[in-house]
Scaffold this motif. Structure first.
Motif, PDB file in Angstrom:
ATOM      1  N   THR A 167       3.722  -5.458   4.061  1.00 45.00           N
ATOM      2  CA  THR A 167       3.395  -4.321   4.622  1.00 45.00           C
ATOM      3  C   THR A 167       4.658  -3.840   5.760  1.00 45.00           C
ATOM      4  OG1 THR A 167       2.367  -3.158   6.637  1.00 45.00           O
ATOM      5  CG2 THR A 167       2.633  -5.813   6.981  1.00 45.00           C
ATOM      6  N   THR A 168       5.114  -2.648   5.746  1.00 49.53           N
ATOM      7  CA  THR A 168       6.212  -2.115   6.515  1.00 49.53           C
ATOM      8  C   THR A 168       5.895  -1.788   7.995  1.00 49.53           C
ATOM      9  OG1 THR A 168       5.851  -0.003   5.518  1.00 49.53           O
ATOM     10  CG2 THR A 168       7.249  -1.305   4.353  1.00 49.53           C
ATOM     11  N   LYS A 169       4.776  -2.022   8.265  1.00 51.88           N
ATOM     12  CA  LYS A 169       4.285  -1.640   9.598  1.00 51.88           C
ATOM     13  C   LYS A 169       4.899  -2.838  10.506  1.00 51.88           C
ATOM     14  CE  LYS A 169      -0.172   0.425   8.356  1.00 51.88           C
ATOM     15  NZ  LYS A 169      -1.630   0.489   8.589  1.00 51.88           N
ATOM     16  N   ASP A 229       0.979  -1.317  -0.193  1.00 59.85           N
ATOM     17  CA  ASP A 229      -0.056  -0.250   0.058  1.00 59.85           C
ATOM     18  C   ASP A 229       0.823   1.209  -0.115  1.00 59.85           C
ATOM     19  OD1 ASP A 229      -1.877   2.104   0.566  1.00 59.85           O
ATOM     20  OD2 ASP A 229      -3.174   0.996   1.807  1.00 59.85           O
ATOM     21  N   GLU A 288       1.666   3.696   3.116  1.00 56.41           N
ATOM     22  CA  GLU A 288       2.955   3.057   4.039  1.00 56.41           C
ATOM     23  C   GLU A 288       4.063   3.788   3.696  1.00 56.41           C
ATOM     24  OE1 GLU A 288       3.212  -1.043   5.069  1.00 56.41           O
ATOM     25  OE2 GLU A 288       1.087  -1.444   4.995  1.00 56.41           O
TER      26      GLU A 288
END
Length: 286
Positions: free
Chosen positions: A60-62, A33, A36
């Motif tokens: 995801t980098t979360k 996404d 992000e």
């Protein structure tokens, strides 16, 4: 794809559209996404690989709390009696299932929405990601030693193991382990439940705590007992009344029957708040 899922990977940005980047690793394309962060084609991006609710490959980098190789706390978001419980571990558009196969046989002891489970992730042959609750050994390795100066302190504790002998809990604010004997609770807590537990003892052998979910004895005293305590405190800690006193004298002083008075005295003596002899009743200074 199986060996990449539920792990942190570094992938190459190969394409993009208005909403997402497309990154590749070992010939597998994952969607990242754009909300992000900014990247460009040719960049290498480090992130967590997984499949979302539609079984689409995502990156995801979360920060994610749990992976295949590490445990993390997840919050229960939904209970499905035919499947298990869903936990939120931080994955966008994804809640991971803890299968009913690894939950207690008694469904009333299953976690409820808002409860906490310490889990790691696993991936099956169909690329489905599951959450596995930590075994007791994981908590024993993670927790530090308890101390013997915590008597009567109350702390939040998370239930991580249910046994006939009692309830095993983890104290997240202290990084300590505790045990609740069945006699120290009114009902059995469920797996993942966060309870407020009072320290009642210290186990030197393994440096863990004995805990109680019951209030202290004086907190359970009925109104009559509290009235007697207050009377004693305001009269120098002594009164001439005892369980042998006449109903008339008791009624004149407290406005209650002799039966009520004796019951209240019994509760106070059990709580070690008073002692009595032939001369009357005396307050014990703890």
């Amino acid at each position: 794809m199986n060996n990449l899922l539920a792990t942190v990977i570094t992938a190459l940005v190969t394409d993009e559209n208005d909403k997402a980047y497309f990154v590749q690793k070992d010939g597998i394309t994952f969607t990242l996404d754009k909300a992000e962060g900014q990247h460009k084609v040719g960049d290498m991006v480090k992130g967590f690989a997984y499949t979302d609710l539609r079984q689409k490959a995502r990156l995801t980098t979360k920060e994610i709390t749990a992976s295949r190789t590490s445990y993390g706390w997840g919050t229960v978001t939904e209970v499905r009696r035919d499947l298990g419980v869903f936990v939120d571990t931080g994955l966008p558009d994804k809640e991971v299932v803890v299968s009913l196969d690894v939950l207690p046989e008694m469904k009333e002891l299953w976690p409820k929405k808002g409860d906490k489970l310490y889990v790691k992730l696993d991936v099956d042959k169909k690329d489905r990601i599951w959450a596995l609750p930590a075994e007791p050994e994981v908590f024993q390795k993670m927790a530090g030693p308890a101390y013997d100066n915590m008597h009567n302190q109350t702390w939040p504790a998370i239930v991580y193991r249910l046994k006939l002998t009692g309830t095993f809990v983890y104290l997240p604010e202290n990084n300590m382990l505790g045990f609740i004997h069945p006699s120290e609770r009114y009902a059995e807590p469920r797996l993942g439940e966060v309870v407020n537990a009072r320290v009642i003892g210290f186990r030197e052998i393994d440096r863990t705590l004995n805990l109680s979910l019951k209030p202290r004895s004086f907190e359970m005293l009925e109104n009559d007992a509290q009235m007697i305590l207050t009377y004693l405190e305001s009269n120098g800690g002594f009164m001439t009344l005892n369980d042998k006193s006449s109903p008339e004298d008791i009624k004149a002083t407290f406005g209650i029957s002799k039966g009520q008075f004796k019951k209240a005295l019994g509760g106070l003596m059990k709580a070690k708040k008073i002692k009595q002899d032939q001369f009357g009743t005396e307050l014990i200074n703890n």
